[in-house]
Design a protein around this motif. Structure first.
Motif, PDB file in Angstrom:
ATOM      1  N   TYR A 119      -1.346  28.741  -1.528  1.00  0.00           N
ATOM      2  CA  TYR A 119      -2.475  28.109  -2.015  1.00  0.00           C
ATOM      3  C   TYR A 119      -1.570  26.712  -1.197  1.00  0.00           C
ATOM      4  O   TYR A 119      -2.210  26.279  -0.076  1.00  0.00           O
ATOM      5  CB  TYR A 119      -2.900  27.325  -3.462  1.00  0.00           C
ATOM      6  CG  TYR A 119      -4.363  26.298  -3.633  1.00  0.00           C
ATOM      7  CD1 TYR A 119      -5.207  26.797  -2.565  1.00  0.00           C
ATOM      8  CD2 TYR A 119      -3.601  25.002  -3.320  1.00  0.00           C
ATOM      9  CE1 TYR A 119      -6.380  25.527  -2.698  1.00  0.00           C
ATOM     10  CE2 TYR A 119      -4.949  24.200  -3.637  1.00  0.00           C
ATOM     11  CZ  TYR A 119      -5.063  24.035  -3.453  1.00  0.00           C
ATOM     12  OH  TYR A 119      -6.887  23.165  -3.128  1.00  0.00           O
ATOM     13  N   VAL A 120      -1.059  25.884  -1.249  1.00  0.00           N
ATOM     14  CA  VAL A 120       0.073  25.282  -1.137  1.00  0.00           C
ATOM     15  C   VAL A 120       0.323  25.424   0.449  1.00  0.00           C
ATOM     16  O   VAL A 120      -0.161  24.837   1.405  1.00  0.00           O
ATOM     17  CB  VAL A 120       1.350  24.813  -1.521  1.00  0.00           C
ATOM     18  CG1 VAL A 120       2.192  23.892  -0.802  1.00  0.00           C
ATOM     19  CG2 VAL A 120       1.352  24.612  -2.778  1.00  0.00           C
ATOM     20  N   LEU A 121       0.953  26.547   0.962  1.00  0.00           N
ATOM     21  CA  LEU A 121       1.301  27.172   2.465  1.00  0.00           C
ATOM     22  C   LEU A 121      -0.271  27.073   3.339  1.00  0.00           C
ATOM     23  O   LEU A 121      -0.008  27.330   4.034  1.00  0.00           O
ATOM     24  CB  LEU A 121       1.574  28.321   2.295  1.00  0.00           C
ATOM     25  CG  LEU A 121       3.545  27.905   2.090  1.00  0.00           C
ATOM     26  CD1 LEU A 121       3.789  29.400   1.710  1.00  0.00           C
ATOM     27  CD2 LEU A 121       4.326  27.602   3.232  1.00  0.00           C
ATOM     28  N   PHE A 122      -1.588  27.818   2.536  1.00  0.00           N
ATOM     29  CA  PHE A 122      -2.575  27.437   3.279  1.00  0.00           C
ATOM     30  C   PHE A 122      -3.134  26.284   3.277  1.00  0.00           C
ATOM     31  O   PHE A 122      -3.519  26.077   4.441  1.00  0.00           O
ATOM     32  CB  PHE A 122      -3.590  28.419   2.196  1.00  0.00           C
ATOM     33  CG  PHE A 122      -5.441  28.550   2.525  1.00  0.00           C
ATOM     34  CD1 PHE A 122      -5.127  29.570   3.683  1.00  0.00           C
ATOM     35  CD2 PHE A 122      -5.865  28.383   2.814  1.00  0.00           C
ATOM     36  CE1 PHE A 122      -6.313  30.314   4.451  1.00  0.00           C
ATOM     37  CE2 PHE A 122      -7.183  28.341   3.903  1.00  0.00           C
ATOM     38  CZ  PHE A 122      -7.201  29.525   4.558  1.00  0.00           C
ATOM     39  N   MET A 123      -3.224  25.539   2.621  1.00  0.00           N
ATOM     40  CA  MET A 123      -4.051  24.120   2.609  1.00  0.00           C
ATOM     41  C   MET A 123      -2.573  23.352   3.884  1.00  0.00           C
ATOM     42  O   MET A 123      -3.702  22.675   4.648  1.00  0.00           O
ATOM     43  CB  MET A 123      -3.690  23.074   1.712  1.00  0.00           C
ATOM     44  CG  MET A 123      -5.050  23.508   0.724  1.00  0.00           C
ATOM     45  SD  MET A 123      -6.034  24.159   0.851  1.00  0.00           S
ATOM     46  CE  MET A 123      -6.698  22.473   1.361  1.00  0.00           C
ATOM     47  N   LEU A 124      -1.883  23.537   3.859  1.00  0.00           N
ATOM     48  CA  LEU A 124      -0.793  23.447   4.988  1.00  0.00           C
ATOM     49  C   LEU A 124      -1.237  23.534   6.275  1.00  0.00           C
ATOM     50  O   LEU A 124      -1.070  22.995   7.295  1.00  0.00           O
ATOM     51  CB  LEU A 124       0.600  23.185   4.652  1.00  0.00           C
ATOM     52  CG  LEU A 124       1.342  22.991   3.453  1.00  0.00           C
ATOM     53  CD1 LEU A 124       2.892  23.445   3.237  1.00  0.00           C
ATOM     54  CD2 LEU A 124       1.985  21.050   3.646  1.00  0.00           C
TER      55      LEU A 124
ATOM     56  N   MET B 272       5.096  21.280  19.725  1.00  0.00           N
ATOM     57  CA  MET B 272       4.575  20.468  18.883  1.00  0.00           C
ATOM     58  C   MET B 272       3.486  21.596  17.258  1.00  0.00           C
ATOM     59  O   MET B 272       3.709  22.024  16.808  1.00  0.00           O
ATOM     60  CB  MET B 272       3.473  19.474  18.759  1.00  0.00           C
ATOM     61  CG  MET B 272       4.094  18.341  19.570  1.00  0.00           C
ATOM     62  SD  MET B 272       4.597  17.138  18.206  1.00  0.00           S
ATOM     63  CE  MET B 272       3.307  16.853  17.289  1.00  0.00           C
ATOM     64  N   VAL B 273       3.620  22.680  18.667  1.00  0.00           N
ATOM     65  CA  VAL B 273       2.345  23.797  17.219  1.00  0.00           C
ATOM     66  C   VAL B 273       3.595  24.571  17.693  1.00  0.00           C
ATOM     67  O   VAL B 273       3.494  25.388  16.434  1.00  0.00           O
ATOM     68  CB  VAL B 273       1.128  24.317  18.743  1.00  0.00           C
ATOM     69  CG1 VAL B 273       0.583  24.695  17.558  1.00  0.00           C
ATOM     70  CG2 VAL B 273       0.131  23.267  19.056  1.00  0.00           C
ATOM     71  N   ALA B 274       4.546  25.061  18.644  1.00  0.00           N
ATOM     72  CA  ALA B 274       5.573  25.427  18.288  1.00  0.00           C
ATOM     73  C   ALA B 274       6.418  25.858  17.383  1.00  0.00           C
ATOM     74  O   ALA B 274       6.750  26.770  15.841  1.00  0.00           O
ATOM     75  CB  ALA B 274       6.486  26.549  19.231  1.00  0.00           C
ATOM     76  N   PHE B 275       6.736  24.472  17.061  1.00  0.00           N
ATOM     77  CA  PHE B 275       8.141  23.548  15.838  1.00  0.00           C
ATOM     78  C   PHE B 275       7.801  24.516  14.697  1.00  0.00           C
ATOM     79  O   PHE B 275       8.351  24.863  13.908  1.00  0.00           O
ATOM     80  CB  PHE B 275       7.962  22.724  15.807  1.00  0.00           C
ATOM     81  CG  PHE B 275       9.464  21.983  15.142  1.00  0.00           C
ATOM     82  CD1 PHE B 275      10.802  22.290  15.616  1.00  0.00           C
ATOM     83  CD2 PHE B 275       8.888  21.315  14.264  1.00  0.00           C
ATOM     84  CE1 PHE B 275      11.672  22.324  14.966  1.00  0.00           C
ATOM     85  CE2 PHE B 275      10.002  20.381  13.269  1.00  0.00           C
ATOM     86  CZ  PHE B 275      10.818  21.526  13.765  1.00  0.00           C
ATOM     87  N   PRO B 276       6.064  23.785  14.156  1.00  0.00           N
ATOM     88  CA  PRO B 276       5.915  23.962  12.448  1.00  0.00           C
ATOM     89  C   PRO B 276       6.075  25.920  12.093  1.00  0.00           C
ATOM     90  O   PRO B 276       6.428  26.478  11.013  1.00  0.00           O
ATOM     91  CB  PRO B 276       5.005  23.989  12.064  1.00  0.00           C
ATOM     92  CG  PRO B 276       4.555  22.617  12.910  1.00  0.00           C
ATOM     93  CD  PRO B 276       4.873  23.446  14.101  1.00  0.00           C
ATOM     94  N   MET B 277       5.536  26.901  13.256  1.00  0.00           N
ATOM     95  CA  MET B 277       5.844  28.216  12.879  1.00  0.00           C
ATOM     96  C   MET B 277       6.847  28.910  12.886  1.00  0.00           C
ATOM     97  O   MET B 277       8.054  29.753  12.222  1.00  0.00           O
ATOM     98  CB  MET B 277       4.940  28.863  14.064  1.00  0.00           C
ATOM     99  CG  MET B 277       3.363  28.432  14.159  1.00  0.00           C
ATOM    100  SD  MET B 277       2.732  29.474  15.384  1.00  0.00           S
ATOM    101  CE  MET B 277       1.045  28.916  15.384  1.00  0.00           C
ATOM    102  N   VAL B 278       8.277  27.786  14.083  1.00  0.00           N
ATOM    103  CA  VAL B 278       9.409  28.409  13.938  1.00  0.00           C
ATOM    104  C   VAL B 278      10.044  28.061  12.741  1.00  0.00           C
ATOM    105  O   VAL B 278      10.860  29.145  12.090  1.00  0.00           O
ATOM    106  CB  VAL B 278      10.337  27.952  14.798  1.00  0.00           C
ATOM    107  CG1 VAL B 278      11.552  28.466  14.340  1.00  0.00           C
ATOM    108  CG2 VAL B 278       9.401  28.405  16.401  1.00  0.00           C
ATOM    109  N   LEU B 279       9.757  27.009  12.441  1.00  0.00           N
ATOM    110  CA  LEU B 279       9.820  26.841  10.538  1.00  0.00           C
ATOM    111  C   LEU B 279       9.747  27.316   9.427  1.00  0.00           C
ATOM    112  O   LEU B 279      10.975  28.101   8.823  1.00  0.00           O
ATOM    113  CB  LEU B 279       9.710  24.946  10.147  1.00  0.00           C
ATOM    114  CG  LEU B 279      10.616  23.896  11.067  1.00  0.00           C
ATOM    115  CD1 LEU B 279      10.098  22.641  10.226  1.00  0.00           C
ATOM    116  CD2 LEU B 279      11.743  23.959  10.957  1.00  0.00           C
TER     117      LEU B 279
END
Length: 273
Positions: free
Chosen positions: A139-144, A243-250
């Motif tokens: 749930y937390v990850l989905f909301m993020l 900026m968009v790719a960085f969270p996905m790499v994390l």
């Protein structure tokens, strides 16, 4: 999974009746929160329509970053996008659908809690512990993912597509339902993308994924992430793409840590046995 030792006297119909009670409570809360969201129309659509305005927070942030790194092209110019409605009942139906989505979003923690409470008596203690963690983190990850879409991905995507013109003779006038559909679709997509660590944890538990495999194909995964980011945000500047790719790499790196921890726990269990 085990039978609930404290409720062995319950029959199938008793469990079905209990499930019906859970569903009724969830539906009642969903209806109440939907009605509340419906009544607060101005506040609700003030939030939903905010990303289309040039004074939205992300645009101001980009301007401050542009000033800091001395890159004026990063700061978006002032723009105006007009939304229209083309159907007689269009605005009313849109109001109802958005209120329902808002109610569902607000009620989702309680719904997840009730469903977990219903199934938890049939689980072993370790299964109950892992299941609770999966539900909470899922749930937390989905909301993020939803928040990242609302504050970053959707505003940039909307601005680019709404201002894109094949010719100066063709003016863009965006239909309200198109705006809402794009917002909801991207929110769902990013929510699902942010479930990657949970999926990796599940595959590692099943023995289908290892940390060494993920480290070996890290470069390939980064290329895939960049492609996905380019599709989600069809803008022309590299900074927005990163900026968009960085969270996905994390997320990918976090998934490696999750899988490695699963492997360590398995190895520890094998040694103890």
């Amino acid at each position: 999974m085990k039978a609930d030792s404290g409720n062995t006297q319950l029959t199938f119909w008793d469990h079905l009746d209990e499930l019906r009670g859970v569903l009724v409570r969830c539906i009642i809360l969903l209806v109440v929160l939907t009605l509340v969201a419906f009544c607060f129309r101005e506040e609700l659509f003030g939030i939903v329509l905010a990303p289309k305005n040039p004074d939205f927070c992300i645009y101001g942030l980009f301007c401050r970053i542009a000033e800091w790194i001395q890159l004026p092209s990063l700061c978006p110019d002032t723009f105006y996008v007009r939304l229209i409605n083309t159907e007689l009942a269009g605005q009313f139906l849109t109001h109802m659908s958005v209120a329902f989505y808002a109610g569902l979003l607000l009620a989702s923690p309680y719904i997840l809690y009730q469903l977990f409470r219903f199934v938890s008596p049939a689980l072993y203690e370790d299964e109950r512990k892992y299941s609770l963690r999966v539900v909470v983190w899922g749930y937390v990850l989905f909301m993020l993912g939803v928040l990242l879409n609302y504050f970053l991905i959707f505003p940039l995507t909307f601005r680019f597509l709404a201002l894109y013109q094949v010719s100066a003779e063709v003016e863009n006038t965006i239909v309200l339902t198109s705006y809402i559909d794009m917002l909801m679709m991207l929110s769902l997509m990013m929510g699902i993308v942010f479930e990657i660590p949970i999926l990796c944890w599940l595959f590692a538990q099943l023995g289908l994924l290892t940390a060494s495999f993920m480290r070996t194909y890290r470069k390939h995964a980064i290329v895939v992430v960049l492609v996905i980011a380019a599709v989600i945000t069809p803008t022309s500047d590299v900074f927005t793409l990163l900026m968009v790719a960085f969270p996905m790499v994390l997320l990918y790196e976090a998934s490696i840590l999750v899988v490695r921890r699963v492997e360590k726990n398995k190895l520890k269990t094998e040694r103890q046995s």
